[in-house]
Design a protein around this motif. Structure first.
Motif, PDB file in Angstrom:
ATOM      1  N   LEU A 101      28.349  43.257  34.667  1.00  0.00           N
ATOM      2  CA  LEU A 101      29.381  42.056  34.358  1.00  0.00           C
ATOM      3  C   LEU A 101      30.525  41.664  35.530  1.00  0.00           C
ATOM      4  CD1 LEU A 101      30.310  42.618  30.686  1.00  0.00           C
ATOM      5  CD2 LEU A 101      29.104  40.661  31.850  1.00  0.00           C
ATOM      6  N   ASN A 102      30.949  42.911  35.993  1.00  0.00           N
ATOM      7  CA  ASN A 102      32.044  42.712  37.000  1.00  0.00           C
ATOM      8  C   ASN A 102      31.465  41.833  38.363  1.00  0.00           C
ATOM      9  OD1 ASN A 102      33.669  43.842  35.623  1.00  0.00           O
ATOM     10  ND2 ASN A 102      33.967  45.820  36.361  1.00  0.00           N
ATOM     11  N   HIS A 103      30.314  42.401  38.804  1.00  0.00           N
ATOM     12  CA  HIS A 103      29.728  41.579  39.937  1.00  0.00           C
ATOM     13  C   HIS A 103      29.371  40.228  39.491  1.00  0.00           C
ATOM     14  CE1 HIS A 103      29.836  45.752  41.339  1.00  0.00           C
ATOM     15  NE2 HIS A 103      30.082  45.505  42.376  1.00  0.00           N
ATOM     16  N   CYS A 104      28.683  39.971  38.367  1.00  0.00           N
ATOM     17  CA  CYS A 104      28.257  38.529  37.987  1.00  0.00           C
ATOM     18  C   CYS A 104      29.914  37.692  38.207  1.00  0.00           C
ATOM     19  CB  CYS A 104      28.016  38.523  36.711  1.00  0.00           C
ATOM     20  SG  CYS A 104      26.200  39.179  36.373  1.00  0.00           S
ATOM     21  N   LEU A 105      30.832  38.319  37.770  1.00  0.00           N
ATOM     22  CA  LEU A 105      32.119  37.686  37.961  1.00  0.00           C
ATOM     23  C   LEU A 105      32.544  37.551  39.248  1.00  0.00           C
ATOM     24  CD1 LEU A 105      34.147  39.488  34.903  1.00  0.00           C
ATOM     25  CD2 LEU A 105      33.557  37.097  34.997  1.00  0.00           C
ATOM     26  N   GLY A 151      46.709  49.712  45.291  1.00  0.00           N
ATOM     27  CA  GLY A 151      47.163  50.992  44.637  1.00  0.00           C
ATOM     28  C   GLY A 151      46.153  52.047  44.073  1.00  0.00           C
ATOM     29  N   ILE A 152      44.719  51.206  44.053  1.00  0.00           N
ATOM     30  CA  ILE A 152      44.010  51.946  43.279  1.00  0.00           C
ATOM     31  C   ILE A 152      43.324  53.230  44.110  1.00  0.00           C
ATOM     32  CG2 ILE A 152      41.187  51.707  42.689  1.00  0.00           C
ATOM     33  CD1 ILE A 152      41.909  48.818  42.433  1.00  0.00           C
ATOM     34  N   GLN A 153      43.535  54.394  43.551  1.00  0.00           N
ATOM     35  CA  GLN A 153      43.077  55.574  44.093  1.00  0.00           C
ATOM     36  C   GLN A 153      41.472  55.787  43.760  1.00  0.00           C
ATOM     37  OE1 GLN A 153      45.959  58.009  42.279  1.00  0.00           O
ATOM     38  NE2 GLN A 153      47.616  57.781  43.967  1.00  0.00           N
ATOM     39  N   GLY A 154      40.699  55.519  44.710  1.00  0.00           N
ATOM     40  CA  GLY A 154      39.074  55.624  44.548  1.00  0.00           C
ATOM     41  C   GLY A 154      38.766  54.460  44.378  1.00  0.00           C
ATOM     42  N   SER A 155      38.085  54.120  43.423  1.00  0.00           N
ATOM     43  CA  SER A 155      37.149  53.048  43.127  1.00  0.00           C
ATOM     44  C   SER A 155      37.524  51.975  41.880  1.00  0.00           C
ATOM     45  CB  SER A 155      35.648  53.186  43.055  1.00  0.00           C
ATOM     46  OG  SER A 155      35.035  53.856  44.067  1.00  0.00           O
ATOM     47  N   GLY A 156      37.421  50.977  42.027  1.00  0.00           N
ATOM     48  CA  GLY A 156      37.978  50.164  40.848  1.00  0.00           C
ATOM     49  C   GLY A 156      38.066  48.534  41.193  1.00  0.00           C
ATOM     50  N   TRP A 157      38.700  47.738  40.418  1.00  0.00           N
ATOM     51  CA  TRP A 157      38.790  46.305  40.336  1.00  0.00           C
ATOM     52  C   TRP A 157      40.357  45.946  39.901  1.00  0.00           C
ATOM     53  CZ3 TRP A 157      34.412  42.927  40.777  1.00  0.00           C
ATOM     54  CH2 TRP A 157      33.392  43.471  40.775  1.00  0.00           C
ATOM     55  N   ALA A 158      40.695  44.897  40.564  1.00  0.00           N
ATOM     56  CA  ALA A 158      41.678  44.175  40.001  1.00  0.00           C
ATOM     57  C   ALA A 158      41.285  42.801  39.239  1.00  0.00           C
ATOM     58  CB  ALA A 158      42.709  43.867  41.162  1.00  0.00           C
ATOM     59  N   GLN A 173      44.337  46.278  36.553  1.00  0.00           N
ATOM     60  CA  GLN A 173      43.796  47.091  37.653  1.00  0.00           C
ATOM     61  C   GLN A 173      43.179  47.857  36.368  1.00  0.00           C
ATOM     62  OE1 GLN A 173      45.589  50.402  39.046  1.00  0.00           O
ATOM     63  NE2 GLN A 173      43.127  50.882  38.827  1.00  0.00           N
ATOM     64  N   THR A 174      41.685  48.174  36.921  1.00  0.00           N
ATOM     65  CA  THR A 174      40.959  49.134  36.173  1.00  0.00           C
ATOM     66  C   THR A 174      40.238  50.116  37.165  1.00  0.00           C
ATOM     67  OG1 THR A 174      38.971  48.010  36.403  1.00  0.00           O
ATOM     68  CG2 THR A 174      40.144  47.318  34.576  1.00  0.00           C
ATOM     69  N   TYR A 175      39.798  51.293  36.591  1.00  0.00           N
ATOM     70  CA  TYR A 175      38.847  52.203  37.781  1.00  0.00           C
ATOM     71  C   TYR A 175      37.570  51.816  37.426  1.00  0.00           C
ATOM     72  CZ  TYR A 175      43.281  54.216  39.457  1.00  0.00           C
ATOM     73  OH  TYR A 175      44.162  54.232  40.287  1.00  0.00           O
ATOM     74  N   ASN A 176      36.964  52.556  38.195  1.00  0.00           N
ATOM     75  CA  ASN A 176      35.333  52.505  38.250  1.00  0.00           C
ATOM     76  C   ASN A 176      34.811  51.320  38.086  1.00  0.00           C
ATOM     77  OD1 ASN A 176      35.365  55.459  38.924  1.00  0.00           O
ATOM     78  ND2 ASN A 176      36.082  55.731  36.714  1.00  0.00           N
ATOM     79  N   GLN A 177      33.979  51.066  36.826  1.00  0.00           N
ATOM     80  CA  GLN A 177      33.520  49.667  36.652  1.00  0.00           C
ATOM     81  C   GLN A 177      34.114  49.296  35.431  1.00  0.00           C
ATOM     82  OE1 GLN A 177      32.051  47.901  38.717  1.00  0.00           O
ATOM     83  NE2 GLN A 177      31.093  49.393  40.089  1.00  0.00           N
ATOM     84  N   ASN A 183      41.285  41.071  24.247  1.00  0.00           N
ATOM     85  CA  ASN A 183      42.062  39.571  24.281  1.00  0.00           C
ATOM     86  C   ASN A 183      42.069  39.029  25.837  1.00  0.00           C
ATOM     87  OD1 ASN A 183      42.717  39.384  21.629  1.00  0.00           O
ATOM     88  ND2 ASN A 183      44.527  40.807  21.858  1.00  0.00           N
ATOM     89  N   LEU A 184      41.475  39.747  26.840  1.00  0.00           N
ATOM     90  CA  LEU A 184      41.562  39.337  28.256  1.00  0.00           C
ATOM     91  C   LEU A 184      40.330  38.700  28.545  1.00  0.00           C
ATOM     92  CD1 LEU A 184      43.364  42.501  29.833  1.00  0.00           C
ATOM     93  CD2 LEU A 184      44.370  40.048  29.209  1.00  0.00           C
ATOM     94  N   THR A 185      40.505  37.379  28.978  1.00  0.00           N
ATOM     95  CA  THR A 185      39.528  36.686  29.803  1.00  0.00           C
ATOM     96  C   THR A 185      39.686  36.854  31.031  1.00  0.00           C
ATOM     97  OG1 THR A 185      39.438  35.142  27.907  1.00  0.00           O
ATOM     98  CG2 THR A 185      38.535  34.350  29.970  1.00  0.00           C
ATOM     99  N   PRO A 186      38.493  37.489  31.737  1.00  0.00           N
ATOM    100  CA  PRO A 186      38.784  37.567  33.266  1.00  0.00           C
ATOM    101  C   PRO A 186      38.598  36.208  34.246  1.00  0.00           C
ATOM    102  CG  PRO A 186      36.614  38.229  32.759  1.00  0.00           C
ATOM    103  CD  PRO A 186      37.395  37.872  31.358  1.00  0.00           C
ATOM    104  N   LEU A 187      39.661  35.771  34.879  1.00  0.00           N
ATOM    105  CA  LEU A 187      39.723  34.716  35.563  1.00  0.00           C
ATOM    106  C   LEU A 187      39.255  34.782  37.010  1.00  0.00           C
ATOM    107  CD1 LEU A 187      43.288  33.368  34.558  1.00  0.00           C
ATOM    108  CD2 LEU A 187      40.773  32.873  33.410  1.00  0.00           C
ATOM    109  N   VAL A 188      39.726  35.989  37.684  1.00  0.00           N
ATOM    110  CA  VAL A 188      39.180  36.299  39.107  1.00  0.00           C
ATOM    111  C   VAL A 188      39.141  37.748  39.238  1.00  0.00           C
ATOM    112  CG1 VAL A 188      40.066  36.708  41.501  1.00  0.00           C
ATOM    113  CG2 VAL A 188      40.548  34.541  40.181  1.00  0.00           C
ATOM    114  N   ALA A 189      37.986  38.566  39.429  1.00  0.00           N
ATOM    115  CA  ALA A 189      37.851  39.675  39.542  1.00  0.00           C
ATOM    116  C   ALA A 189      37.392  40.072  41.248  1.00  0.00           C
ATOM    117  CB  ALA A 189      36.393  40.175  38.651  1.00  0.00           C
ATOM    118  N   ILE A 190      38.148  41.176  41.268  1.00  0.00           N
ATOM    119  CA  ILE A 190      38.296  41.442  42.898  1.00  0.00           C
ATOM    120  C   ILE A 190      37.624  43.225  42.989  1.00  0.00           C
ATOM    121  CG2 ILE A 190      39.339  42.141  45.015  1.00  0.00           C
ATOM    122  CD1 ILE A 190      40.772  39.416  44.269  1.00  0.00           C
TER     123      ILE A 190
END
Ligand code: MN3
Length: 227
Positions: A101-105, A151-158, A173-177, A183-190
């Motif tokens: 999902l994250n990569h589709c976004l 600030g991500i230590q290792g792998s993650g997304w904002a 900010q999230t870690y890994n995948q 309630n959150l709709t992603p607008l921009v995923a990096i």
């Protein structure tokens, strides 16, 4: 979310084959790589064609395959009453499903300059007005997002996301995948995994975080905000 139209609806038919149970995919829909709206080299010089090609054809494909496999194995484990294995496979589904999902976004969040990449949305758009109201400027929102990415230590997304309960724009900010849910709709995923920048930016990941805004598809973010 429209991406979920691809999500798996398992319709597994158990077929008894002498002593062995095998599972056939009768109506099951697997997820697959989405079509890209640009060519691998179109985001240069900000993101190299080589990175995009590997990222899409290898990394994203791995999440597609991993998710499809885990969903199938999960159904088998559940059918067999193997609770431990079922729990293990849920972790795989979370990881690979999030990666899918994250990569589709992510791909839809990027656009070449010739297609409007990097151009801020119209000042009269609801999205733009909300950003100014909450953050004062897009520069401030970008700066906050870059701080979270760095600030991500290792792998993650904002993620720049819209809180559907109150309409607010949040930076998460999230870690890994791990993806944003509820309630959150992603607008921009990096993507802040090393594979997203290392071939070009090496250890200087903050330069990648600065550069990527030149190819951010704000029109897509605005569309997601309005949806
Ligand atoms: Mn990635």
């Amino acid at each position: 979310m429209s991406l979920l139209k691809n999500s798996v609806r398992s319709s597994l038919k158990l077929v008894s084959n002498t002593n062995k149970l095998s599972i056939t995919n009768s109506i099951r829909t697997k997820v697959s790589l989405p079509d890209l709206k640009w060519d691998f080299g179109d985001l240069e010089p900000f993101i190299s064609g080589q990175i995009n090609e590997l990222h899409y054809t290898k990394h994203h494909q791995t999440y597609v395959n991993g998710y499809n496999t885990a969903v199938e194995q999960h159904a088998e484990a559940k059918q067999a009453g193997d609770v431990k294995r079922t729990i293990e496979l849920q972790q795989h589904i979370k990881f690979h499903g999030g990666g899918y999902l994250n990569h589709c976004l992510f791909w839809d969040n990027l656009a070449p300059n010739k297609n409007g990449g990097g151009e801020l949305p119209s000042e009269t758009s609801e999205f733009s007005k909300k950003v100014i109201e909450q953050y004062g400027s897009f520069d401030n929102l970008i700066s906050l997002t870059n701080t979270k990415l760095a600030g991500i230590q290792g792998s993650g997304w904002a993620f720049i996301a819209k809180n559907k309960e109150n309409g607010a724009i949040e930076v998460v900010q999230t870690y890994n995948q791990d993806t944003v849910t509820g309630n959150l709709t992603p607008l921009v995923a990096i993507d802040a995994w090393e594979h997203a920048y290392y071939l070009q930016y090496k250890n200087v990941k903050v330069d990648y975080f600065k550069a990527i805004w030149n190819v951010i598809n704000w029109a897509e973010a605005s569309k997601r905000f309005d949806a």
